[in-house]
Design a protein around this motif. Structure first.
Motif, short mmCIF file in Angstrom:
data_model
loop_
_atom_site.label_atom_id
_atom_site.label_comp_id
_atom_site.label_asym_id
_atom_site.label_seq_id
_atom_site.Cartn_x
_atom_site.Cartn_y
_atom_site.Cartn_z
N ASN A 1 0.81 -1.22 0.00
CA ASN A 1 0.00 0.00 0.00
C ASN A 1 0.84 1.27 0.00
N GLN B 1 1.80 1.75 -3.55
CA GLN B 1 0.62 1.97 -4.38
C GLN B 1 0.10 3.41 -4.29
N GLN B 2 0.28 4.07 -3.16
CA GLN B 2 -0.19 5.45 -3.04
C GLN B 2 0.52 6.38 -4.01
N THR C 1 2.16 4.92 -7.11
CA THR C 1 2.09 4.35 -8.46
C THR C 1 0.67 4.25 -9.02
N ASP C 2 -0.33 4.27 -8.16
CA ASP C 2 -1.72 4.25 -8.61
C ASP C 2 -2.12 5.68 -8.97
N LYS D 1 -4.88 7.09 -9.65
CA LYS D 1 -6.05 7.64 -8.96
C LYS D 1 -5.70 8.10 -7.55
#
Length: 314
Positions: free
Chosen positions: A288, A291-292, A294-295, A297
């Motif tokens: 996570n 991901q904050q 690389t994502d 959105k």
């Protein structure tokens, strides 16, 4: 927003406007209607300025090989003279090359020419996107000033701090080319990023993912240096060529505060991706935490503004 207004620019005289700036000048202040400025193939030797009050401008060229905007402005007494000076929210460009020729001695006819900051683009505004564009320079090619920005399938070339600033930006599927110019110094090292994040609450940061970091075979470069004391750059799932130096990163203004710097490499491949000799204060992120960044959105697009742009991209 209302229906898209369309304007054409062509040097051949087959349109109302022969320069990009003259077309932009017709966009009203406090604009809220998408204005599509279609730019025919050609080399447009001009500085292009989008004022802060001229939102919702979409510049579209024929392709980055065919539609080229170039100038030779450089930093002078702290004043910037970029080829593209975009200060508005909701600015989009596709299929255009923005080039600053100031540091190209071959064009200037001066082999002893001193390299100075010379911007191909200055981007200051929220919700701005650049699709399949090219940015060519040597020092300070892209001033990624502030706001949320998305660069998709772009080509960015430079030698010194050629992506710098304090924006919150994602560079997705981009080619990052280290080059001091055709006739530039042959043995000089370089730096890709200089992020100016200045505090733990500062949302600034650069994410480079699914990208290709390469060079012209002359000199080595570091992936970034701390322009701000809390500088933040994440490189993920990218190919790193042998142009990358073993240490990878430099503290610079973050010296003696290295623990505040967030420099991350995850899932990268290539001869420059060996992390065994990286600086000891480089951070590791996974799950996570990674991901904050690389994502898309989570990092720059929680409200879905990219999908609402008047543009199609793969």
């Amino acid at each position: 927003m209302g229906p898209i207004k369309s304007i054409r620019v062509s040097q051949s005289g087959q349109s109302q406007f022969k320069t990009i700036q003259s077309a932009i000048n017709t966009v009203p202040m406090q604009n809220s209607q998408w204005t599509h400025i279609q730019i025919a193939p050609g080399i447009y030797r001009e500085m292009v300025t989008i004022l802060k009050t001229k939102n919702c401008i979409y510049l579209e060229g024929a392709s980055s090989n065919l539609t080229i905007v170039e100038s030779d402005g450089h930093m002078d007494k702290h004043l910037e003279f970029p080829t593209l000076n975009s200060r508005a929210d909701n600015t989009v460009a596709k299929g255009i090359t923005f080039k600053n020729t100031y540091n190209d001695p071959a064009l200037r006819g001066d082999e002893n020419h001193k390299i100075l900051p010379a911007l191909a683009a200055r981007v200051q505004g929220d919700k701005c996107a650049f699709i399949e564009c090219a940015f060519l320079g040597v020092q300070d090619t892209v001033f990624d000033r502030s706001g949320r920005h998305y660069f998709h399938k772009c080509y960015i070339q430079g030698g010194i701090d050629f992506i710098f600033g304090d924006a919150r930006s994602m560079y997705d599927e981009c080619t990052i080319m280290f080059s001091m110019g055709k006739e530039g110094p042959k043995d000089m090292g370089g730096v890709i990023t200089a992020n100016k994040r200045s505090s733990p609450k500062d949302e600034s940061g650069f994410v480079l993912k699914n990208s290709n970091i390469t060079g012209n075979g002359i000199g080595k470069l570091t992936l970034g240096r701390g322009y701000g004391e809390y500088s933040r750059v994440i490189i993920a799932n990218s190919f790193l060529g042998d142009v990358v130096s073993p240490q990878g990163w430099v503290a610079w203004n973050g010296a003696s505060h290295e623990g505040n710097l967030t420099y991350v490499e995850e899932g990268c491949t290539g001869p420059g991706a060996d992390k065994s000799k990286r600086v000891p204060w480089m951070k590791h992120l996974s799950g996570n935490q990674l991901q904050q960044f690389t994502d898309i959105k989570l990092f720059i697009d929680p409200e879905g503004w990219i999908s609402k742009l008047p543009i199609q991209h793969s």
